[in-house]
Scaffold this active site. Structure first.
Site, mmCIF file in Angstrom:
data_model
loop_
_atom_site.group_PDB
_atom_site.id
_atom_site.type_symbol
_atom_site.label_atom_id
_atom_site.label_comp_id
_atom_site.label_asym_id
_atom_site.label_seq_id
_atom_site.Cartn_x
_atom_site.Cartn_y
_atom_site.Cartn_z
ATOM 1 N N ARG A 164 19.937 -41.870 132.006
ATOM 2 C CA ARG A 164 19.151 -41.520 133.240
ATOM 3 C C ARG A 164 18.611 -42.494 134.019
ATOM 4 N NH1 ARG A 164 22.941 -37.191 134.676
ATOM 5 N NH2 ARG A 164 22.651 -35.437 133.724
ATOM 6 N N ASP A 182 27.769 -35.675 125.291
ATOM 7 C CA ASP A 182 27.946 -35.997 126.694
ATOM 8 C C ASP A 182 26.787 -35.658 127.135
ATOM 9 O OD1 ASP A 182 29.101 -35.883 128.818
ATOM 10 O OD2 ASP A 182 29.935 -34.088 129.039
#
Length: 442
Positions: free
Chosen positions: A72, A313
């Site tokens: 992120r 993932d």
């Protein structure tokens, strides 16, 4: 436990070593000194070590290489950041993560690569690699400057979850990548057939009234990309397969000698479409959870090596991302810390061997990235994870000793697992150790 300031010499006694590069699987003693393996054998070494661990009942294998983990940064630090997710990766027994290019800004220029690599350089105890964008802004139209991105350090290229405009753009991208001897990472989903859906096209999704993503969306995309590989000779790695038909197409292409590989997310091997019952947003994923038949076929493909890598993932989210009606929630789960435990469950179920687990989380991903084969032999780097396959533990996302990612969006909260990493080493340094680990100091 934070990384040690110096690499102490370490002896791990009576541990089951799983070395997928050589197929070695036996109980031996392993010595680590100056960041590398310096002894592996049934006999104890003659030299002394600073610390000794009893590995009885544990497995020692190369630390995992995760081909898809979003940290992120930059652009979404309200969800997570390098610091928080590094701790989660280390607790998950992961030694290297690959960041997709869908950051903000997108990884489509050397400046963004340099920015990410600058942050990564300040992280200790974890290797961080970056995929470059296949197209400018991930818009699927004009190709990104892949040669410049490769020089900046990108380990491959992809368009993340964003579609390409048409097959001609895809072909030109493969021709460009082939000239660079680079691998293209492809999320195989036809955007028109997916049509903005959020659940598997089947009885469960239909009853819940959720917009569907048919199996044909994956199959059609795979057929197109495989045909382009035939034309161009480019290496393609298919990311996050989700269907039995997709695994069959992959195997057929490999049998014809095409340079294609694939990974699957660990949660696709554990969950099915019925897990979205009750509109559980924690089960909102892309690709969507499929049927039990698909899950079982994917498990078989992993066991046989058709699918050579299993990834997390990892997609951490803030709590608000999962509180809207199901179709409006953000897809993805925080998954670094469940990658290995989910696969250990498959070992307990007799669906994988411990050596296969080690191969799909280290050797397979390393080959996709063109890295040296991870090994546990004298002279090899000591990037290792020690696993206690019988240790029971329960995920409590509110407990910092149980859960390290800032993202608490996991469907496995409250679940008790049998087996987990208890020690992670990077460059010979202990970067994480489970509280009251079963492998204690002798």
């Amino acid at each position: 436990m934070s990384s040690s300031s110096t690499a102490l010499s370490l002896l791990i006694r009576n541990v089951r070593v799983l070395d997928p590069s050589s197929g070695f699987d036996a109980v031996v003693n392993v010595g680590i000194r100056d960041g590398r393996i310096d002894h592996r054998g049934e006999a104890l070494p003659d030299t002394a070590y600073d610390q000794t661990l009893d590995g009885d009942g544990c497995w020692l294998m190369p630390s995992a290489i995760d081909l898809a983990a979003r940290f992120r940064e930059p652009g979404a630090t309200h969800k997570a950041d390098f610091q928080s997710e590094t701790g989660a990766a280390q607790a998950g027994g992961i030694g290297c993560v690959v960041l997709p290019p869908d950051t903000s800004p997108v990884v489509d220029s050397p400046a963004v690569v340099d920015r990410i690599n600058g942050k990564a350089a300040r992280i200790h105890g974890l290797d961080i690699a970056v995929l470059g964008a296949l197209t400018q802004g991930l818009k699927g139209e004009a190709l990104a400057s892949m040669s410049a991105l490769q020089r900046a350090g990108c380990v491959g290229f992809g368009n993340a979850l964003a579609p390409l405009r048409n097959a001609l753009v895809a072909r030109r991208a493969l021709e460009y990548a082939h000239g660079l001897n680079a691998t293209v990472h492809v999320f195989a989903q036809d955007a028109d057939l997916a049509n903005g859906g959020c659940a598997h096209e089947g009885p469960v999704g239909t009853r819940l009234g959720l917009p569907p993503i048919p199996i044909a969306a994956e199959v059609a995309a795979l057929r197109l990309w495989i045909s382009l590989v035939e034309d161009t000779g480019a290496r393609v790695h298919f990311c996050r397969l989700s269907t039995a038909s997709g695994a069959q197409l992959l195997e057929s292409a490999q049998a014809r000698g095409l340079p294609v590989s694939a990974d699957v997310a660990a949660h696709q091997l554990a969950m099915i479409d019925a897990d979205v019952e009750g509109f559980d947003a924690m089960a909102h994923l892309v690709p969507p959870l499929r049927t039990a038949r698909d899950r079982d076929s994917l498990r078989e493909a992993v066991a046989r090596g058709v699918i050579s890598a299993v990834c997390s993932d990892h997609q951490p989210h803030e709590p608000d991302a999962k509180i809207n009606p199901f179709p409006l929630t953000e897809p993805g789960i925080a998954a670094l810390e469940t990658l290995l435990p989910l696969l250990i469950e498959l070992v307990h179920a007799g669906l994988l061997s411990p050596l296969q687990l080690a191969a799909r989380t280290s050797l397979g991903p390393a080959l996709v990235l063109g890295r040296a084969e991870p090994a546990i032999s004298p002279g090899s780097p000591a990037n290792l994870v020690l696993i206690d396959p019988e240790r029971r533990w329960t995920i409590d996302t509110r407990d910092p000793l149980s859960w390290h990612s800032r993202g608490r969006n996991t469907p496995f909260a409250g679940r008790t697992f049998c087996g987990r990493p208890v020690l992670t080493l990077h460059g010979g340094r202990i970067v994480w150790q489970a509280p009251a680990a079963a492998a204690g100091a002798a």
